[in-house]
Design a protein around this motif. Structure first.
Motif, PDB file in Angstrom:
ATOM      1  N   TRP A 105      -0.304  -5.694  10.289  1.00 42.83           N
ATOM      2  CA  TRP A 105       0.278  -7.014  10.482  1.00 42.83           C
ATOM      3  C   TRP A 105       1.198  -7.051  11.689  1.00 42.83           C
ATOM      4  CZ3 TRP A 105       5.047  -8.631   7.241  1.00 42.83           C
ATOM      5  CH2 TRP A 105       5.987  -7.604   7.197  1.00 42.83           C
ATOM      6  N   ARG A 106       1.606  -8.257  12.018  1.00 44.40           N
ATOM      7  CA  ARG A 106       2.646  -8.474  13.011  1.00 44.40           C
ATOM      8  C   ARG A 106       3.913  -8.787  12.230  1.00 44.40           C
ATOM      9  NH1 ARG A 106      -0.512 -12.533  17.091  1.00 44.40           N
ATOM     10  NH2 ARG A 106      -1.292 -10.926  18.514  1.00 44.40           N
ATOM     11  N   GLU A 107       4.784  -7.816  12.158  1.00 39.98           N
ATOM     12  CA  GLU A 107       5.987  -7.967  11.335  1.00 39.98           C
ATOM     13  C   GLU A 107       6.776  -9.220  11.708  1.00 39.98           C
ATOM     14  OE1 GLU A 107       9.810  -5.350   9.834  1.00 39.98           O
ATOM     15  OE2 GLU A 107       8.538  -4.556  11.419  1.00 39.98           O
ATOM     16  N   PHE A 108       6.844  -9.529  12.985  1.00 41.38           N
ATOM     17  CA  PHE A 108       7.626 -10.689  13.430  1.00 41.38           C
ATOM     18  C   PHE A 108       7.006 -12.022  13.026  1.00 41.38           C
ATOM     19  CE2 PHE A 108       4.863  -9.358  16.902  1.00 41.38           C
ATOM     20  CZ  PHE A 108       4.247 -10.537  17.306  1.00 41.38           C
ATOM     21  N   GLU A 109       5.743 -12.017  12.570  1.00 36.95           N
ATOM     22  CA  GLU A 109       5.090 -13.244  12.110  1.00 36.95           C
ATOM     23  C   GLU A 109       5.056 -13.358  10.591  1.00 36.95           C
ATOM     24  OE1 GLU A 109       1.240 -13.590  13.901  1.00 36.95           O
ATOM     25  OE2 GLU A 109       2.075 -14.191  15.821  1.00 36.95           O
ATOM     26  N   GLY A 110       5.431 -12.320   9.899  1.00 38.05           N
ATOM     27  CA  GLY A 110       5.488 -12.371   8.441  1.00 38.05           C
ATOM     28  C   GLY A 110       4.164 -12.104   7.750  1.00 38.05           C
ATOM     29  N   GLU A 111       4.196 -12.272   6.447  1.00 32.09           N
ATOM     30  CA  GLU A 111       3.074 -11.920   5.561  1.00 32.09           C
ATOM     31  C   GLU A 111       1.771 -12.642   5.917  1.00 32.09           C
ATOM     32  OE1 GLU A 111       1.933  -9.243   2.768  1.00 32.09           O
ATOM     33  OE2 GLU A 111       3.964  -9.448   3.523  1.00 32.09           O
ATOM     34  N   SER A 112       1.844 -13.842   6.466  1.00 37.30           N
ATOM     35  CA  SER A 112       0.622 -14.584   6.794  1.00 37.30           C
ATOM     36  C   SER A 112      -0.164 -13.939   7.939  1.00 37.30           C
ATOM     37  CB  SER A 112       0.958 -16.033   7.154  1.00 37.30           C
ATOM     38  OG  SER A 112       1.745 -16.071   8.330  1.00 37.30           O
ATOM     39  N   SER A 113       0.440 -12.970   8.632  1.00 30.54           N
ATOM     40  CA  SER A 113      -0.242 -12.322   9.752  1.00 30.54           C
ATOM     41  C   SER A 113      -1.050 -11.083   9.340  1.00 30.54           C
ATOM     42  CB  SER A 113       0.783 -11.913  10.819  1.00 30.54           C
ATOM     43  OG  SER A 113       1.591 -10.848  10.356  1.00 30.54           O
ATOM     44  N   VAL A 114      -1.023 -10.706   8.057  1.00 29.46           N
ATOM     45  CA  VAL A 114      -1.762  -9.523   7.605  1.00 29.46           C
ATOM     46  C   VAL A 114      -3.257  -9.741   7.847  1.00 29.46           C
ATOM     47  CG1 VAL A 114      -2.362  -8.082   5.618  1.00 29.46           C
ATOM     48  CG2 VAL A 114      -0.025  -8.940   5.879  1.00 29.46           C
ATOM     49  N   VAL A 115      -3.888  -8.787   8.566  1.00 24.14           N
ATOM     50  CA  VAL A 115      -5.319  -8.898   8.858  1.00 24.14           C
ATOM     51  C   VAL A 115      -6.148  -7.831   8.143  1.00 24.14           C
ATOM     52  CG1 VAL A 115      -5.057 -10.082  11.065  1.00 24.14           C
ATOM     53  CG2 VAL A 115      -5.065  -7.588  11.009  1.00 24.14           C
ATOM     54  N   LYS A 116      -5.504  -6.743   7.692  1.00 25.90           N
ATOM     55  CA  LYS A 116      -6.208  -5.674   6.974  1.00 25.90           C
ATOM     56  C   LYS A 116      -5.246  -5.004   6.023  1.00 25.90           C
ATOM     57  CE  LYS A 116      -9.860  -3.757   9.810  1.00 25.90           C
ATOM     58  NZ  LYS A 116     -10.256  -2.679  10.685  1.00 25.90           N
ATOM     59  N   ARG A 117      -5.833  -4.423   4.985  1.00 22.33           N
ATOM     60  CA  ARG A 117      -5.058  -3.627   4.038  1.00 22.33           C
ATOM     61  C   ARG A 117      -5.797  -2.324   3.767  1.00 22.33           C
ATOM     62  NH1 ARG A 117      -0.827  -6.368   1.678  1.00 22.33           N
ATOM     63  NH2 ARG A 117      -0.867  -8.615   1.966  1.00 22.33           N
ATOM     64  N   PHE A 118      -5.030  -1.292   3.438  1.00 22.74           N
ATOM     65  CA  PHE A 118      -5.593  -0.015   3.023  1.00 22.74           C
ATOM     66  C   PHE A 118      -4.905   0.346   1.721  1.00 22.74           C
ATOM     67  CE2 PHE A 118      -5.511   4.494   2.371  1.00 22.74           C
ATOM     68  CZ  PHE A 118      -6.787   4.898   2.709  1.00 22.74           C
ATOM     69  N   ALA A 119      -5.678   0.781   0.725  1.00 25.35           N
ATOM     70  CA  ALA A 119      -5.103   1.215  -0.550  1.00 25.35           C
ATOM     71  C   ALA A 119      -5.961   2.339  -1.114  1.00 25.35           C
ATOM     72  CB  ALA A 119      -5.039   0.066  -1.543  1.00 25.35           C
ATOM     73  N   SER A 120      -5.285   3.335  -1.668  1.00 23.55           N
ATOM     74  CA  SER A 120      -5.972   4.459  -2.301  1.00 23.55           C
ATOM     75  C   SER A 120      -5.115   4.944  -3.456  1.00 23.55           C
ATOM     76  CB  SER A 120      -6.169   5.575  -1.274  1.00 23.55           C
ATOM     77  OG  SER A 120      -6.871   6.636  -1.852  1.00 23.55           O
ATOM     78  N   ASP A 121      -5.747   5.230  -4.589  1.00 21.26           N
ATOM     79  CA  ASP A 121      -5.024   5.813  -5.722  1.00 21.26           C
ATOM     80  C   ASP A 121      -4.977   7.313  -5.503  1.00 21.26           C
ATOM     81  OD1 ASP A 121      -4.455   3.436  -7.203  1.00 21.26           O
ATOM     82  OD2 ASP A 121      -6.574   3.358  -7.725  1.00 21.26           O
ATOM     83  N   ILE A 122      -3.798   7.897  -5.725  1.00 19.39           N
ATOM     84  CA  ILE A 122      -3.576   9.313  -5.465  1.00 19.39           C
ATOM     85  C   ILE A 122      -3.251  10.021  -6.771  1.00 19.39           C
ATOM     86  CG2 ILE A 122      -2.217  10.994  -4.152  1.00 19.39           C
ATOM     87  CD1 ILE A 122      -3.737   9.060  -2.339  1.00 19.39           C
ATOM     88  N   THR A 123      -3.964  11.117  -7.034  1.00 21.31           N
ATOM     89  CA  THR A 123      -3.660  11.980  -8.174  1.00 21.31           C
ATOM     90  C   THR A 123      -3.149  13.296  -7.621  1.00 21.31           C
ATOM     91  OG1 THR A 123      -5.408  10.967  -9.491  1.00 21.31           O
ATOM     92  CG2 THR A 123      -4.596  13.101 -10.227  1.00 21.31           C
ATOM     93  N   ILE A 124      -1.923  13.672  -8.010  1.00 19.83           N
ATOM     94  CA  ILE A 124      -1.308  14.896  -7.515  1.00 19.83           C
ATOM     95  C   ILE A 124      -1.195  15.872  -8.695  1.00 19.83           C
ATOM     96  CG2 ILE A 124       0.717  15.925  -6.421  1.00 19.83           C
ATOM     97  CD1 ILE A 124       1.346  13.053  -5.367  1.00 19.83           C
ATOM     98  N   THR A 125      -1.760  17.067  -8.517  1.00 20.95           N
ATOM     99  CA  THR A 125      -1.678  18.099  -9.553  1.00 20.95           C
ATOM    100  C   THR A 125      -0.833  19.260  -9.046  1.00 20.95           C
ATOM    101  OG1 THR A 125      -3.703  19.162  -8.776  1.00 20.95           O
ATOM    102  CG2 THR A 125      -3.932  17.503 -10.510  1.00 20.95           C
ATOM    103  N   ASP A 126      -0.442  20.138  -9.982  1.00 19.09           N
ATOM    104  CA  ASP A 126       0.366  21.308  -9.602  1.00 19.09           C
ATOM    105  C   ASP A 126      -0.463  22.369  -8.951  1.00 19.09           C
ATOM    106  OD1 ASP A 126       3.086  21.494  -9.648  1.00 19.09           O
ATOM    107  OD2 ASP A 126       3.189  21.753 -11.813  1.00 19.09           O
TER     108      ASP A 126
END
Length: 112
Positions: free
Chosen positions: A91-112
């Motif tokens: 995004w363009r931080e100076f334009e705010g949330e309406s400027s978001v053009v892409k998102r990335f999300a991943s669930d992470i499993t952390i083991t010992d």
């Protein structure tokens, strides 16, 4: 400590790592346009300094172009066992949330 490299192809996937492992998240970005990736959520992960922005390699006969995009690398280290989520937005931080053009999300499993 092993490193796992993630790209936009890993968006939406579940990633399994061990405590202390490193995730190098490589995402396309063109900071000259004002669009930058920002971490929204990083449960169980600590963001660490990494190589910030690299232009993709070009053939020797090509001239590098100013303002060309490249790859931004964000580095995270798994700090404790558990499950969490890694989320970023382009995004363009100076334009705010309406400027978001892409998102990335991943669930992470952390083991010992």
């Amino acid at each position: 400590m092993p490193a796992v490299t993630l790209t936009e192809a890993n968006n939406g996937q579940v990633i399994a790592i061990r405590r202390g492992d490193v995730i190098d998240l490589q995402l396309h970005e063109n900071p000259t346009t004002g669009f930058r990736w920002q971490v929204v959520r990083s449960d169980g992960l600590i963001e660490e300094p990494a190589a910030d922005h690299e232009r993709p390699p070009r053939a020797p006969e090509q001239n590098p172009q100013f303002g060309a995009g490249g790859i931004r690398t964000l580095r995270f280290r798994a700090r404790a066992p558990g499950t969490g989520r890694l989320e970023l937005k382009l995004w363009r931080e100076f334009e705010g949330e309406s400027s978001v053009v892409k998102r990335f999300a991943s669930d992470i499993t952390i083991t010992d």
